[in-house]
Design an enzyme around this catalytic site. Structure first.
Site, PDB file in Angstrom:
ATOM      1  N   GLY A   1       0.396  -6.238   1.144  1.00 50.45           N
ATOM      2  CA  GLY A   1      -0.239  -5.505  -0.203  1.00 50.45           C
ATOM      3  C   GLY A   1      -0.031  -6.454  -1.281  1.00 50.45           C
ATOM      4  O   GLY A   1      -0.697  -7.260  -2.070  1.00 50.45           O
TER       5      GLY A   1
ATOM      6  N   LEU B   1       0.459  -1.620  -0.037  1.00 46.53           N
ATOM      7  CA  LEU B   1      -0.053   0.100   0.363  1.00 46.53           C
ATOM      8  C   LEU B   1       0.944   1.317   0.252  1.00 46.53           C
ATOM      9  O   LEU B   1       1.536   1.525   0.962  1.00 46.53           O
ATOM     10  CB  LEU B   1      -0.565  -0.470   1.395  1.00 46.53           C
ATOM     11  CG  LEU B   1      -1.808  -1.543   1.172  1.00 46.53           C
ATOM     12  CD1 LEU B   1      -3.193  -0.862   2.060  1.00 46.53           C
ATOM     13  CD2 LEU B   1      -2.388  -1.609   0.348  1.00 46.53           C
TER      14      LEU B   1
ATOM     15  N   ASN C   1       3.498  -8.195   6.520  1.00 42.41           N
ATOM     16  CA  ASN C   1       4.757  -7.832   7.707  1.00 42.41           C
ATOM     17  C   ASN C   1       4.128  -6.672   8.528  1.00 42.41           C
ATOM     18  O   ASN C   1       4.463  -5.836   9.544  1.00 42.41           O
ATOM     19  CB  ASN C   1       5.769  -7.833   7.160  1.00 42.41           C
ATOM     20  CG  ASN C   1       5.586  -6.663   5.928  1.00 42.41           C
ATOM     21  OD1 ASN C   1       4.919  -6.668   4.730  1.00 42.41           O
ATOM     22  ND2 ASN C   1       6.665  -5.725   6.109  1.00 42.41           N
ATOM     23  N   GLU C   2       2.381  -6.470   8.307  1.00 42.45           N
ATOM     24  CA  GLU C   2       2.011  -5.513   8.956  1.00 42.45           C
ATOM     25  C   GLU C   2       2.339  -4.813  10.266  1.00 42.45           C
ATOM     26  O   GLU C   2       2.615  -3.836  10.739  1.00 42.45           O
ATOM     27  CB  GLU C   2      -0.099  -5.809   9.226  1.00 42.45           C
ATOM     28  CG  GLU C   2      -0.448  -5.076   7.398  1.00 42.45           C
ATOM     29  CD  GLU C   2       0.179  -6.197   6.135  1.00 42.45           C
ATOM     30  OE1 GLU C   2       0.253  -7.058   6.746  1.00 42.45           O
ATOM     31  OE2 GLU C   2      -0.854  -5.869   4.923  1.00 42.45           O
TER      32      GLU C   2
END
Lengths: 301, 301, 301
Positions: free
Chosen positions: A152, A107, A176-177
């Site tokens: 994303g 993103l 990996n947020e």
């Protein structure tokens, strides 16, 4: 703040949120590359090659430097997919990157930093739309992952029917947020559970794990590894096997397998947008995003 | 039509739909093989040996040439299973084939070709009944898969508590419905998901994959491989281990694990039949079945 | 009765139900080991060491001889967990055993034998409470499994985010309830399904399988093996990796992954207690428990 500290301590981290480069001078446009369906004033971020004889389209993501999923990028991608979807002669889609070393970095952070709630909401809707279009596609979809694919980018790869990744240990893939202090929404989770199972997803998401290709293969996050220069050839070969199956039967089967997961987002779409906007516009999160962008700038300089 | 093309291009395909041979002269009946519970005018398609001392019944499928799941075959099988189920002294069931090279070739195509909607509906109900009886059985059930087991044959094997397959690379097992242009219904899917997980099922069903024994073992579609002549002995050995567990506790556990999947068909049984009849009696599908039967006839000649 | 026969034939069986030893003289209490938060008349069954500098608490289960999960033990454990949970400076919890050769032998049989329905109900509520507290913990939880861990001990280990087991082939782990003629309740099942998947759970629970460490690793029931004397060190090392993730993001992720499973017990808690009490107070079950206790006594003598 925990997120900031995490960001400071992870200067080597690729991922999740990326910045569009304002410099796009290094797009090499040849007449062959100009898609015929559109004519924007900016260079196209998506280049589609469609081979009528095989019924296979190859979608090259070419948004320098790292194919960030910006609102424009996602809009262009969704329009491209929709056109192919409506073209009955197009039965298969290979998604790959025209950028070196990266499939997609995820993103675009600039779409969420210092933007109005309306803008953030429109952006999030386009992320949902990309997922809905690809995860629910009637075409055979294959991700030719010729570079790193965090957050994303990993989500996009997971929407496909099959994933072939370049066997280069410098690349990685994963959601990996949490490493950045944010949380993968439920439909990211569901997509990963459907791909690698509950337990692996639980650990991967909590730790925000990025897997090297060999490890991604081991847990089933990708299906096949190939030398970097043969990823697209392998995808072309594989897709012909999928296209040997009668479309109608394959499509109904795919739809039955994914329907429940897709319905869950479809029926919660507005609340999911509301939740995202509320989260991302928080002062603390905005501060963190700002810090992260500063870090990225310094790293490049 | 896609299905027809697929059928033409796959002359080597075993599976899914098979034809009953009208010639049954090669059934070798010995007095020992005549089940005592019944006395049809046609030779029995199911032979049950029950060992009172161990509490284990072995069910030999003996419907030449390939144990096609016809309405008669399924009816006979369901009656046999029900009788064993009601016999408190019978605690375990081994299912195997008396035919060479094949466990069961799956649903009998002649039950769906040129038949009335009523007949097709009755046939489908018997397929459901077989699944409900076996997947929900209180007995320990072990599939001794001594030959190929495509489509309905694979489904039958998957209903069991444990699967031992002959280690012969010429045999294969899988739900290959899409290869013939048709779709495995939701309860076939659910059974496979419960066996090998979501991701493997998604790919296996979309591609209609048939696995060799070694590959079936790798993905967990079967639990154990044995030399062909030792499959039943291995099943007998394994079942004694299962019977060491108190019946009541094992049965409740099995029922709790499978209840949700069983309830889903039970409460959608009529609509599932309606859907099948509507699909199978379509002109295009009937034509495809006709073409497939022609091909089978020519191959045999 | 089947259970009794099973018990008789399994004299070597460890597990599931264990008896508290009335002899607790072998607890070695040093001043260092006395928890400061409490002061019971009986020796504490739980010893917590909390390291402010790392934010990690280590919970040593020290209820001789085998850390049976008695009502007192579970109450003490829940209070300890709750205190740590409310202490914002505590971010991680390592659970391990101070007893030799065993992590926890599971539910304390004496809490269910010859006791009133009210007592059995209170006991079962405490088992639920332990599971709810640990499976839903906001802390990073790691099981340092330095001994055998059958039944309730396995459940406790499975609630954690990560499991490290001593690489000693004499130890085992699993939900072996059916071996004793009883049934793991649905939330035990769900926890195991979330850990090792549907198929492995179905077989493991029906057979009441206890896995040696190497096999437990293979099916994913534990995540890592270490030499016995390095289990806690490895847990300490691993937890620091988990603590590098911002708490808030990790906690939301964990909660999203486990919510459905937790909600299922929360909304069925009373009926689950009623079911357990009704089952365990049956004459036949009480007789079996009595027989089992006799056997344990003889084995010790």
């Amino acid at each position: 703040m925990a997120l900031r500290a995490a960001l400071r301590s992870r200067s080597g981290l690729t991922g999740l949120l990326s910045q569009r480069s304002s410099c796009s001078s290094d797009i090499r446009m040849s007449p062959l590359l100009v898609p015929q369906q559109r004519n924007y004033s900016t260079p196209p971020k998506i280049r589609v090659e469609f081979d009528q004889s095989t019924g296979v389209a190859v979608m090259h993501m070419q948004s320098p430097p790292v194919n960030s999923l910006s609102l424009d990028f996602l809009t262009e991608l969704c329009i491209s997919v929709e056109k192919l979807e409506m073209d009955k002669s197009c039965r298969g889609l290979i998604i790959t990157s025209a950028q070196p070393k990266v499939f997609s970095a995820g993103l675009d952070i600039t779409e969420m930093y210092g933007k109005s709630p309306e803008h953030c909401g429109a952006f999030w809707r386009s992320v949902q739309e990309m997922w809905l279009k690809l995860y629910g596609s009637n075409m055979v979809t294959i991700a030719a992952i010729n570079g790193s694919s965090p957050a994303g980018g990993c989500l996009m790869a997971m929407t496909c029917d099959y994933r072939i990744m370049a066997d280069n240990p410098r690349y990685n893939i994963g959601l990996n947020e949490t490493q950045l202090g944010i949380v993968a929404p439920f439909w990211f989770m569901d997509t990963m559970k459907n791909t690698v199972g509950q337990r692996t997803t639980e650990m991967a998401l909590q730790l925000g794990l990025l897997y090297k290709p060999a490890d991604a293969l081991k847990i089933g996050l990708v299906d096949q590894l190939e030398p970097e220069d043969q990823v697209i050839a392998a995808a072309t070969q594989t897709i012909s096997r999928w296209l040997a199956i009668p479309d109608h039967a394959r499509q109904i089967t795919k739809s039955m397998m994914r329907k429940k997961t897709i319905d869950k987002l479809t029926s919660n779409r507005e609340s999911d947008i509301k939740y995202f906007v509320n989260f991302i516009t928080k002062d603390s999160i905005q501060k963190s995003l700002g810090g992260y962008m500063e870090m990225l700038k310094k790293r490049r300089a």
